[in-house]
Design a protein around this motif. Structure first.
Motif, PDB file in Angstrom:
ATOM      1  N   ILE A 157       0.860  -1.177   0.000  1.00 40.26           N
ATOM      2  CA  ILE A 157       0.000   0.000   0.000  1.00 40.26           C
ATOM      3  C   ILE A 157       0.893   1.222   0.000  1.00 40.26           C
ATOM      4  CG2 ILE A 157      -1.707   1.320   1.297  1.00 40.26           C
ATOM      5  CD1 ILE A 157      -2.783  -1.315   2.379  1.00 40.26           C
ATOM      6  N   ALA A 158       0.696   2.107  -0.976  1.00 42.32           N
ATOM      7  CA  ALA A 158       1.534   3.300  -1.119  1.00 42.32           C
ATOM      8  C   ALA A 158       0.692   4.553  -0.925  1.00 42.32           C
ATOM      9  CB  ALA A 158       2.188   3.324  -2.493  1.00 42.32           C
ATOM     10  N   PRO A 159       0.938   5.318   0.138  1.00 48.45           N
ATOM     11  CA  PRO A 159       0.283   6.625   0.260  1.00 48.45           C
ATOM     12  C   PRO A 159       0.792   7.540  -0.857  1.00 48.45           C
ATOM     13  CG  PRO A 159       1.247   5.927   2.348  1.00 48.45           C
ATOM     14  CD  PRO A 159       1.807   5.035   1.290  1.00 48.45           C
ATOM     15  N   LEU A 160      -0.121   8.188  -1.562  1.00 47.75           N
ATOM     16  CA  LEU A 160       0.247   9.017  -2.703  1.00 47.75           C
ATOM     17  C   LEU A 160      -0.606  10.275  -2.735  1.00 47.75           C
ATOM     18  CD1 LEU A 160       0.281   6.199  -5.410  1.00 47.75           C
ATOM     19  CD2 LEU A 160       2.298   7.328  -4.499  1.00 47.75           C
ATOM     20  N   THR A 161      -0.111  11.288  -3.408  1.00 43.93           N
ATOM     21  CA  THR A 161      -0.981  12.414  -3.708  1.00 43.93           C
ATOM     22  C   THR A 161      -1.982  11.963  -4.770  1.00 43.93           C
ATOM     23  OG1 THR A 161       0.379  13.239  -5.525  1.00 43.93           O
ATOM     24  CG2 THR A 161       0.913  14.021  -3.286  1.00 43.93           C
ATOM     25  N   PRO A 162      -3.121  12.635  -4.890  1.00 44.27           N
ATOM     26  CA  PRO A 162      -4.065  12.254  -5.956  1.00 44.27           C
ATOM     27  C   PRO A 162      -3.425  12.256  -7.335  1.00 44.27           C
ATOM     28  CG  PRO A 162      -5.155  13.679  -4.376  1.00 44.27           C
ATOM     29  CD  PRO A 162      -3.707  13.667  -3.998  1.00 44.27           C
ATOM     30  N   ASP A 163      -2.590  13.269  -7.628  1.00 47.54           N
ATOM     31  CA  ASP A 163      -1.955  13.320  -8.945  1.00 47.54           C
ATOM     32  C   ASP A 163      -1.012  12.144  -9.157  1.00 47.54           C
ATOM     33  OD1 ASP A 163      -3.253  15.578  -9.833  1.00 47.54           O
ATOM     34  OD2 ASP A 163      -1.671  16.962  -9.203  1.00 47.54           O
ATOM     35  N   ALA A 164      -0.218  11.819  -8.146  1.00 42.38           N
ATOM     36  CA  ALA A 164       0.712  10.705  -8.285  1.00 42.38           C
ATOM     37  C   ALA A 164      -0.033   9.385  -8.438  1.00 42.38           C
ATOM     38  CB  ALA A 164       1.648  10.653  -7.081  1.00 42.38           C
ATOM     39  N   LEU A 165      -1.142   9.245  -7.735  1.00 39.58           N
ATOM     40  CA  LEU A 165      -1.935   8.026  -7.848  1.00 39.58           C
ATOM     41  C   LEU A 165      -2.503   7.896  -9.259  1.00 39.58           C
ATOM     42  CD1 LEU A 165      -4.350   6.665  -5.171  1.00 39.58           C
ATOM     43  CD2 LEU A 165      -4.969   6.596  -7.562  1.00 39.58           C
ATOM     44  N   LEU A 166      -3.021   8.995  -9.792  1.00 35.43           N
ATOM     45  CA  LEU A 166      -3.554   8.958 -11.159  1.00 35.43           C
ATOM     46  C   LEU A 166      -2.457   8.662 -12.170  1.00 35.43           C
ATOM     47  CD1 LEU A 166      -6.059  11.926 -10.914  1.00 35.43           C
ATOM     48  CD2 LEU A 166      -6.658   9.542 -11.414  1.00 35.43           C
ATOM     49  N   ASP A 167      -1.264   9.169 -11.925  1.00 30.93           N
ATOM     50  CA  ASP A 167      -0.145   8.868 -12.814  1.00 30.93           C
ATOM     51  C   ASP A 167       0.144   7.368 -12.816  1.00 30.93           C
ATOM     52  OD1 ASP A 167       0.152  11.536 -13.475  1.00 30.93           O
ATOM     53  OD2 ASP A 167       1.825  11.887 -12.079  1.00 30.93           O
ATOM     54  N   ARG A 168       0.096   6.744 -11.644  1.00 29.65           N
ATOM     55  CA  ARG A 168       0.352   5.306 -11.555  1.00 29.65           C
ATOM     56  C   ARG A 168      -0.720   4.518 -12.310  1.00 29.65           C
ATOM     57  NH1 ARG A 168       3.136   3.548  -6.865  1.00 29.65           N
ATOM     58  NH2 ARG A 168       2.539   1.438  -7.485  1.00 29.65           N
ATOM     59  N   LEU A 169      -1.956   4.906 -12.136  1.00 28.76           N
ATOM     60  CA  LEU A 169      -3.037   4.213 -12.840  1.00 28.76           C
ATOM     61  C   LEU A 169      -2.925   4.423 -14.343  1.00 28.76           C
ATOM     62  CD1 LEU A 169      -6.131   4.894 -10.549  1.00 28.76           C
ATOM     63  CD2 LEU A 169      -4.804   2.788 -10.732  1.00 28.76           C
ATOM     64  N   THR A 170      -2.554   5.626 -14.756  1.00 29.45           N
ATOM     65  CA  THR A 170      -2.385   5.903 -16.183  1.00 29.45           C
ATOM     66  C   THR A 170      -1.316   5.005 -16.780  1.00 29.45           C
ATOM     67  OG1 THR A 170      -3.057   8.214 -15.884  1.00 29.45           O
ATOM     68  CG2 THR A 170      -1.820   7.689 -17.876  1.00 29.45           C
ATOM     69  N   GLU A 171      -0.221   4.838 -16.082  1.00 29.93           N
ATOM     70  CA  GLU A 171       0.851   3.959 -16.557  1.00 29.93           C
ATOM     71  C   GLU A 171       0.333   2.528 -16.730  1.00 29.93           C
ATOM     72  OE1 GLU A 171       3.889   4.284 -13.643  1.00 29.93           O
ATOM     73  OE2 GLU A 171       4.410   6.353 -14.164  1.00 29.93           O
ATOM     74  N   ALA A 172      -0.481   2.079 -15.781  1.00 32.52           N
ATOM     75  CA  ALA A 172      -1.004   0.718 -15.849  1.00 32.52           C
ATOM     76  C   ALA A 172      -1.947   0.551 -17.033  1.00 32.52           C
ATOM     77  CB  ALA A 172      -1.720   0.361 -14.545  1.00 32.52           C
ATOM     78  N   VAL A 173      -2.796   1.542 -17.263  1.00 29.84           N
ATOM     79  CA  VAL A 173      -3.732   1.469 -18.389  1.00 29.84           C
ATOM     80  C   VAL A 173      -2.964   1.514 -19.707  1.00 29.84           C
ATOM     81  CG1 VAL A 173      -5.624   2.637 -19.588  1.00 29.84           C
ATOM     82  CG2 VAL A 173      -5.627   2.488 -17.081  1.00 29.84           C
ATOM     83  N   HIS A 174      -1.996   2.417 -19.799  1.00 33.09           N
ATOM     84  CA  HIS A 174      -1.256   2.589 -21.049  1.00 33.09           C
ATOM     85  C   HIS A 174      -0.444   1.347 -21.397  1.00 33.09           C
ATOM     86  CE1 HIS A 174       0.414   4.811 -24.339  1.00 33.09           C
ATOM     87  NE2 HIS A 174       1.648   4.800 -23.868  1.00 33.09           N
ATOM     88  N   ALA A 175      -0.072   0.577 -20.382  1.00 33.12           N
ATOM     89  CA  ALA A 175       0.740  -0.624 -20.609  1.00 33.12           C
ATOM     90  C   ALA A 175      -0.088  -1.840 -21.025  1.00 33.12           C
ATOM     91  CB  ALA A 175       1.530  -0.954 -19.342  1.00 33.12           C
ATOM     92  N   LEU A 176      -1.407  -1.740 -20.980  1.00 34.64           N
ATOM     93  CA  LEU A 176      -2.236  -2.885 -21.334  1.00 34.64           C
ATOM     94  C   LEU A 176      -2.078  -3.239 -22.812  1.00 34.64           C
ATOM     95  CD1 LEU A 176      -5.547  -1.859 -19.521  1.00 34.64           C
ATOM     96  CD2 LEU A 176      -4.033  -3.738 -18.851  1.00 34.64           C
ATOM     97  N   PRO A 177      -1.996  -4.516 -23.140  1.00 31.47           N
ATOM     98  CA  PRO A 177      -1.974  -4.908 -24.548  1.00 31.47           C
ATOM     99  C   PRO A 177      -3.252  -4.465 -25.254  1.00 31.47           C
ATOM    100  CG  PRO A 177      -1.363  -6.745 -23.126  1.00 31.47           C
ATOM    101  CD  PRO A 177      -1.888  -5.674 -22.235  1.00 31.47           C
ATOM    102  N   VAL A 178      -3.101  -3.908 -26.447  1.00 26.56           N
ATOM    103  CA  VAL A 178      -4.253  -3.398 -27.189  1.00 26.56           C
ATOM    104  C   VAL A 178      -4.767  -4.478 -28.128  1.00 26.56           C
ATOM    105  CG1 VAL A 178      -5.064  -1.639 -28.795  1.00 26.56           C
ATOM    106  CG2 VAL A 178      -3.368  -1.051 -27.051  1.00 26.56           C
ATOM    107  N   PRO A 179      -6.076  -4.787 -28.074  1.00 30.23           N
ATOM    108  CA  PRO A 179      -6.618  -5.792 -28.996  1.00 30.23           C
ATOM    109  C   PRO A 179      -6.499  -5.318 -30.450  1.00 30.23           C
ATOM    110  CG  PRO A 179      -8.173  -5.259 -27.228  1.00 30.23           C
ATOM    111  CD  PRO A 179      -7.087  -4.241 -27.167  1.00 30.23           C
ATOM    112  N   ASP A 180      -6.376  -6.253 -31.364  1.00 28.11           N
ATOM    113  CA  ASP A 180      -6.327  -5.904 -32.775  1.00 28.11           C
ATOM    114  C   ASP A 180      -7.583  -5.127 -33.170  1.00 28.11           C
ATOM    115  OD1 ASP A 180      -3.933  -7.208 -33.006  1.00 28.11           O
ATOM    116  OD2 ASP A 180      -4.814  -9.077 -33.779  1.00 28.11           O
TER     117      ASP A 180
END
Length: 208
Positions: free
Chosen positions: A3-26
């Motif tokens: 569990i990582a305490p984060l600022t809202p912006d830092a938390l959103l940055d982490r989630l954005t990285e996770a979404v952007h890393a998802l494999p994209v379907p054809d």
């Protein structure tokens, strides 16, 4: 799980990285569910991802589960303040899959809204063409455990005390439904990312 305490912006940055890393379907888009009680504001967290993903050249479509509720004749059959009806009958999960989640996966046009709760009528909107490489962000309550297909699920969690404190008095009747959700579905154990939002200005992120 860390569990990582984060600022809202830092938390959103982490989630954005996770979404952007998802494999994209054809030819299709990835689908992300942001689940949480209304008082936990999953809509705000989903909104916070939009500009970040677009800055990465990802097309984004925002969809609210509140625009995919069943007609009042079905939704309110057991009364306007029945928590079990809210849990079982309000969301038209089949329509959300049919009109949004299934077509997005294969690059077909998506219907961003289906039902206007205020008028209790179908919404007259055009389908949105949504090409490959996009992200469909769906927010709403009680989304998990329904078989909704998605490449990533995020749960915005609040303790029962914080949820009761932040839920408006006229929506307090929904609290037993959220308690049932925790007991029967255990959403925090179903997803890789849990936003701990008892204090929205001082959130934490639980990751695998």
């Amino acid at each position: 799980m860390p569990i990582a305490p984060l600022t809202p912006d830092a938390l959103l940055d982490r989630l954005t990285e996770a979404v952007h890393a998802l494999p994209v379907p054809d030819e299709g888009s990835v689908r992300v569910l942001v689940d949480g009680a209304a008082a936990a504001r999953p809509d705000t967290w989903a909104d916070g991802l939009v500009d970040r993903l677009r800055a990465l050249s990802r097309p984004v479509l925002r969809v609210s589960a509140w625009d995919f509720l069943r007609p009042a004749s079905v939704r309110l059959e057991r009364g306007r303040t029945d928590p079990d009806a809210f849990y079982d009958d309000w969301l038209d999960a089949g329509a959300l899959v049919r009109e949004v989640l299934a077509p997005a996966l294969v690059g077909k046009p998506v219907l961003p809204r289906l039902w206007d709760v205020a008028t209790d009528r179908a919404v007259r909107v055009d389908r949105v063409p949504f090409g490959p490489g996009g992200v469909v962000l769906v927010d709403g309550p009680l989304l998990l455990g329904r078989g909704l297909p998605a490449e990533l699920e995020v749960h915005v969690a609040m303790s029962s005390a914080a949820l009761a404190r932040r839920t408006p008095d006229d929506e307090a009747w929904t609290l037993p439904a959220y308690a049932r959700y925790v007991e029967e579905v255990s959403p925090e154990n179903l997803v890789p990312f849990v936003v701990l939002a008892d204090h929205p200005d001082r959130p934490a992120l639980r990751t695998p």
